[in-house]
Motif scaffolding. Structure first.
Motif, PDB file in Angstrom:
ATOM      1  N   ARG A   1     -15.328 -23.350  26.661  1.00  0.00           N
ATOM      2  CA  ARG A   1     -15.630 -23.815  28.235  1.00  0.00           C
ATOM      3  C   ARG A   1     -16.765 -23.536  28.034  1.00  0.00           C
ATOM      4  NH1 ARG A   1     -13.296 -23.230  33.119  1.00  0.00           N
ATOM      5  NH2 ARG A   1     -14.637 -21.497  33.765  1.00  0.00           N
ATOM      6  N   VAL A   2     -17.545 -22.614  27.530  1.00  0.00           N
ATOM      7  CA  VAL A   2     -19.136 -22.817  27.746  1.00  0.00           C
ATOM      8  C   VAL A   2     -19.829 -24.007  27.520  1.00  0.00           C
ATOM      9  CG1 VAL A   2     -19.591 -22.321  25.271  1.00  0.00           C
ATOM     10  CG2 VAL A   2     -21.514 -21.724  27.512  1.00  0.00           C
ATOM     11  N   LYS A   3     -18.995 -24.977  26.644  1.00  0.00           N
ATOM     12  CA  LYS A   3     -19.970 -26.509  26.449  1.00  0.00           C
ATOM     13  C   LYS A   3     -18.958 -27.497  27.458  1.00  0.00           C
ATOM     14  CE  LYS A   3     -19.926 -26.565  21.405  1.00  0.00           C
ATOM     15  NZ  LYS A   3     -19.800 -26.113  20.524  1.00  0.00           N
TER      16      LYS A   3
ATOM     17  N   SER B   1     -18.198 -15.983  24.124  1.00  0.00           N
ATOM     18  CA  SER B   1     -18.838 -17.083  25.051  1.00  0.00           C
ATOM     19  C   SER B   1     -17.934 -17.821  26.334  1.00  0.00           C
ATOM     20  CB  SER B   1     -17.416 -18.486  23.976  1.00  0.00           C
ATOM     21  OG  SER B   1     -16.626 -18.648  25.084  1.00  0.00           O
ATOM     22  N   GLU B   2     -17.474 -17.196  27.124  1.00  0.00           N
ATOM     23  CA  GLU B   2     -17.443 -17.156  28.524  1.00  0.00           C
ATOM     24  C   GLU B   2     -18.626 -16.960  28.929  1.00  0.00           C
ATOM     25  OE1 GLU B   2     -16.115 -18.610  32.109  1.00  0.00           O
ATOM     26  OE2 GLU B   2     -14.979 -19.374  30.062  1.00  0.00           O
ATOM     27  N   ARG B   3     -19.356 -17.571  30.066  1.00  0.00           N
ATOM     28  CA  ARG B   3     -20.310 -17.177  30.658  1.00  0.00           C
ATOM     29  C   ARG B   3     -20.548 -16.343  31.760  1.00  0.00           C
ATOM     30  NH1 ARG B   3     -24.517 -21.549  30.372  1.00  0.00           N
ATOM     31  NH2 ARG B   3     -23.206 -23.304  29.768  1.00  0.00           N
ATOM     32  N   VAL B   4     -21.234 -15.416  31.244  1.00  0.00           N
ATOM     33  CA  VAL B   4     -21.563 -14.080  32.141  1.00  0.00           C
ATOM     34  C   VAL B   4     -22.426 -14.638  33.476  1.00  0.00           C
ATOM     35  CG1 VAL B   4     -24.150 -13.899  31.409  1.00  0.00           C
ATOM     36  CG2 VAL B   4     -22.964 -12.272  32.691  1.00  0.00           C
TER      37      VAL B   4
ATOM     38  N   GLN C   1     -18.679 -10.263  33.783  1.00  0.00           N
ATOM     39  CA  GLN C   1     -18.187 -10.389  32.275  1.00  0.00           C
ATOM     40  C   GLN C   1     -16.934 -10.685  31.761  1.00  0.00           C
ATOM     41  OE1 GLN C   1     -20.015 -11.127  30.031  1.00  0.00           O
ATOM     42  NE2 GLN C   1     -22.066  -9.785  30.316  1.00  0.00           N
ATOM     43  N   TYR C   2     -15.630 -11.311  30.970  1.00  0.00           N
ATOM     44  CA  TYR C   2     -15.315 -11.743  30.810  1.00  0.00           C
ATOM     45  C   TYR C   2     -13.986 -11.102  29.712  1.00  0.00           C
ATOM     46  CZ  TYR C   2     -15.811 -14.407  35.931  1.00  0.00           C
ATOM     47  OH  TYR C   2     -16.231 -14.822  36.508  1.00  0.00           O
TER      48      TYR C   2
END
Length: 921
Positions: free
Chosen positions: A805-807, A767-770, A789-790
């Motif tokens: 964290r995406v939210k 889900s962590e943003r690119v 990418q994470y």
């Protein structure tokens, strides 16, 4: 005979419509009668009739009694020769038929061995008769001619006949190479006596020619014993210690239908009786045939050498010739190779030395000293065959080459006189010169084989079992592809392509906002139903009986696709992979042989623990396959990989940390597949969800996928990979539009998550943003040239606690960066330094390509860009002349060195020296 399902076997009766069993008036079969005086004659009559009707060539059996009568009544030698010549042809066919009846249940290995052995019975009988009569030249010519006939004419006809039906055929090159290596040893056993004789004939002339002949006879006797020992050792190798190499074609993998068992006409006793009767008939005809040779030579002006080398082998090899061609047309190339080369090897290592020893026993001076011209022809023939079979593949052109070579040799021996060297005259070319020529030819051929960059590709294993390095058998992969391609064809969306009205566009993902899903793709209802039915059929089929994937259990590695201008980029990425300390093996899939580059695949990639594999070797082996290219290659590379657990990386993607850690941790352990996000929302059409039988999910569920990196288990997610391959197979025509609707990166990117969703198989979508990294734009934005990418492990530890964290970025610290996807433009040192590219500022000056966003760059924890450019510089300078796409460039090293010195300067040079020193340590 036809099997129960109507298939035709090697033993198909060509006159089967005539072989009706004898019946009583009430319809009962006579040979089922309980009375033995009725049953036995009826059985004998039925089996005799069935045997005689096994082949059209048996109509020539009428010449058997005629040939015997002609010989017994001392007819004209020409008639005796012709009639017995024609008589032996159907006898050889019947000998082959009886042998095949015995070998039906023995499998291809023992069956091929038995066919080759009894197929040589005719030559052996003729040679024994000739040897008894002192016709040494006939014996030698017959042996050599039989070998040449098998390895050139029979094998050539197999390749040609099979190649007409199949685009390309594959066989076990390990077995074929073993056989041909023994043939090379046999050719050496002929070269040595010929050479020694030439030397001794000159050095011992004063002592007389008899002493030289005696020494050659001693050498031949000793060599014959050694050759017999080698043949016995080969039998032990074939049938005992390495039987698995030869038996693989008989193994049936789970999920593959075993071929029907071939029907038998004769039982073991009947076949044995037939062999005895036929052998006696062959011996009688051979006796008359050999006795007439001297007269036919005088009257027809044909040399004994031509009769022995060309005519007699045609008779003797008729059985193997027919059998080998029949099985090659049925794509049983291992059996065809076993009959053709195996028969030649038996003549060379068994029959010929046996005849030498038999001559020793009966007092005939049979030696292994063949004339120089014959020895050279034999050596060159073995060389040609070795050259053509070493890649484990055949086609009709290679068959035509072998047939053409045989025709040239036949013409040469037609004009070759018997007395060419028999009267003590020195040959027109010295033995030393002949051997020097052979040495030069052998050396040229060897180095030619080593340097054939674009055609010699020893990458797939041809044995069915896994090799030490885990490369699966190409035969297994072709079997899988044959069944999978049939399923793909049956599941074809039989309707026009969807029509898109505009594009979905680049809409950034916002987890806290519920955006509407784009709905801009249209299909008539009846087309939707057709696609839905095809999709249901495919999914139901793989759930019920999925084609079995081939991989080495317990293995893991990196899989990628490359070719052309992507190969330099791949080498740079692999060097970055090795910087992490990873030792994972890498399989590099090329789409076709045209992308194969010898030095790259043979030397450069193996130095990085990587190997080239060519997908078209598999795809082209099955007729009817559509062209697969570009985005479509990814799932097929995964399917054909030998690894059970796969990290797929695009050629321009590389890890920052050792990726093996991902296989041994969550979320991979429990989910079996891990994906990474793109910047955009998922834009799959509602029509796709209708076709795949799923409810339409909210757009906020997850980002669209960025499949430059995928971690997947073939064991747990084989169905998802098969469905993803289905989506890609029909992607350009149907599914790419439905799953992306023209959004950025339309192609394979959505097929993996979509397949897992459709099958309800678990996967973890990181889900962590690119984040993009690049250089600053004049308007304050970022001119991105790579994506970060994470770490999915750290992301999983957060999301399982409900921390997204995406939210909300404030809920936790960011996971560490794990992959860099340097996707646009490609950091290829031959093309990266163009005006307006990431290495130039607006004024045209050199600059770093990755400087913003600063917080993302700093969080990497290292000067990653400098490390990246170290590998770009090394590749551009050390391999400047290695890649085909760089052939016309001569300034790559100078350009990248100039950029390096301009941007990284002294610090960069210190780093490079330190890095090279650490590698040496």
């Amino acid at each position: 005979m036809p099997t129960e399902n109507g298939d035709v076997t090697e033993h198909t009766s060509l006159l089967s419509h005539l072989t009706h069993p004898l019946r009583k008036p009430n319809g009962d079969v006579l040979y089922h009668d309980e009375r033995p005086w009725v049953r036995w004659p009826a059985t004998a009559a039925h089996l005799t009739y069935a045997t005689l009707a096994s082949n059209y060539v048996n109509v020539l059996l009428v010449f058997v009694p005629l040939g015997i009568i002609a010989g017994a009544l001392h007819w004209s030698p020409t008639w005796i020769f012709v009639l017995n010549f024609l008589a032996i042809i159907p006898l050889a066919s019947l000998l082959s038929f009886a042998t095949e009846e015995l070998s039906v249940k023995l499998g291809q290995t023992l069956g091929g061995l038995l066919n080759a052995t009894f197929g040589n019975a005719v030559e052996l009988i003729i040679s024994i008769v000739a040897l008894k009569n002192g016709e040494i030249r006939i014996v030698q010519s017959s042996m050599l001619g039989s070998i040449l006939s098998n390895i050139l004419l029979v094998l050539g006809c197999c390749f040609f006949a099979g190649g007409i039906k199949y685009h390309e055929q594959h066989f076990n090159e390990t077995v074929a190479s073993t056989m041909s290596s023994l043939m090379a040893v046999a050719s050496a056993c002929l070269i040595i006596p010929a050479t020694l004789y030439g030397v001794m004939d000159r050095s011992t002339h004063a002592a007389g020619k008899d002493e030289a002949d005696g020494n050659i006879l001693v050498l031949s006797h000793g060599t014959a014993v050694i050759m017999l020992f080698l043949y016995i050792l080969y039998l032990y190798f074939q049938l005992k210690t390495h039987a698995s190499l030869f038996d693989e074609e008989e193994n049936t993998d789970e999920g593959h239908r075993k071929p029907p068992e071939e029907a038998k006409v004769l039982g073991p006793w009947a076949a044995g009786v037939a062999l005895v009767v036929i052998t006696i008939a062959v011996a009688v005809c051979a006796e008359f045939l050999v006795d007439s040779i001297d007269s036919i030579v005088q009257t027809a002006h044909i040399s004994k050498t031509f009769i022995g080398l060309i005519l007699l082998p045609i008779v003797g090899n008729a059985a193997e010739h027919v059998t080998a061609i029949v099985v090659s047309v049925k794509d049983k190339m291992d059996l065809a190779i076993g009959v053709a080369i195996g028969s030649s090897m038996q003549i060379a290592l068994l029959v010929t030395p046996f005849l030498v020893i038999l001559g020793w026993i009966i007092g005939q001076p049979m030696t292994l000293h063949f004339e120089t011209f014959e020895t050279v022809v034999f050596f060159l023939s073995v060389l040609v065959v070795n050259y053509l079979i070493q890649d484990g593949k055949s086609n009709y052109l290679e068959g035509a080459m072998l047939i053409g070579t045989y025709a040239i040799i036949a013409l040469a021996f037609y004009v070759y006189p018997d007395n060419a060297v028999s009267k003590g005259h020195k040959p027109s070319i010295s033995v030393k010169s002949a051997l020097l020529a052979l040495l030069i030819i052998a050396s040229i051929s060897y180095f030619s084989l080593r340097s054939r960059d674009d055609s010699v590709k020893p990458v797939w294993s041809s044995t069915q079992s896994q090799t030490a390095i885990g490369v699966p058998s190409i035969r297994t992969q072709i079997d899988f592809w044959r069944s999978f391609q049939a399923l793909l064809s049956l599941s074809k969306p039989d309707c026009p392509s969807p029509v898109r009205n505009g594009t979905a566009g680049a809409v950034g993902f916002e987890a806290t906002k519920e955006l509407s899903r784009p709905d801009i793709t249209f299909m008539p209802d009846e087309d939707v139903e057709l696609m839905r039915a095809a999709h249901v059929y495919f999914v139901d089929s793989i759930k019920a009986n999925a084609p079995k994937l081939s991989y080495a259990p317990g293995t893991r590695g990196v899989v990628t696709t490359a070719g052309g201008a992507y190969l330099p980029v791949l080498v740079i990425s692999l060097r970055m992979l090795r910087r992490t300390g990873s030792t994972l093996p890498v399989e590099v899939f090329l789409s076709s042989t045209s992308e194969y580059e010898g030095r790259v695949c043979r030397d450069i990639l193996p130095s990085l623990n990587a190997r080239c594999l060519i997908i078209s070797d598999i795809l082209d082996a099955v007729p009817g396959s559509v062209t697969i290219a570009h985005y479509q290659l990814k799932p097929f590379a995964m399917l054909f990989s030998s690894f059970e657990e796969i990290l797929f990386l695009d050629a321009d993607s590389f890890p920052i940390h050792d990726p093996e850690e991902l296989f041994t941790s969550e979320p991979f352990i429990s989910h079996g597949m891990v994906l990474w996000p793109d910047f955009w929302i998922s834009t799959a059409s509602p029509l796709y969800y209708n076709i795949s039988g799923q409810p339409v999910p909210p757009v906020s569920r997850r980002q669209s996928s960025e499949t430059g990196e995928i971690v997947v288990s073939k064991k747990s997610h084989h169905q998802s990979l098969l469905l993803a391959a289905y989506y890609n197979y029909y992607g350009p025509s149907h599914f790419y539009i439905l799953q992306s609707q023209g959004a950025p990166g339309e192609g394979d990117k959505e097929t993996f998550a979509a397949a897992a969703d459709a099958l309800n198989e678990t996967y973890y979508a990181t889900s962590e943003r690119v984040r993009p990294i690049g250089a600053p734009k004049e308007d304050g934005g970022t001119k991105g040239s790579a994506m970060v990418q994470y770490d999915p492990r750290e992301d999983y530890n957060l999301t399982k606690q409900g921390l997204w964290r995406v939210k909300d970025l404030s809920v936790a610290e960011s996971p560490r960066a794990f992959f860099i996807h340097a996707n646009f433009p490609k950091f290829n040192p031959s093309t990266i330094f163009h005006e307006g590219g990431p290495t130039k500022d607006p004024n045209g000056n050199d600059r770093r390509a990755w400087t913003v966003p600063s917080e993302t760059i700093e969080a990497l924890g290292m000067d990653l860009e400098m490390h990246f450019w170290e590998e770009i510089k090394w590749t551009g300078c050390e391999l400047e002349h290695a890649f085909r796409s760089w052939n016309e460039r001569h300034d790559i090293c100078s350009q990248v060195t100039k950029y390096w010195n301009s941007v990284f300067g002294t610090a960069g040079r210190r780093s490079l020296v330190h890095h090279e020193a650490s590698k040496m340590r």
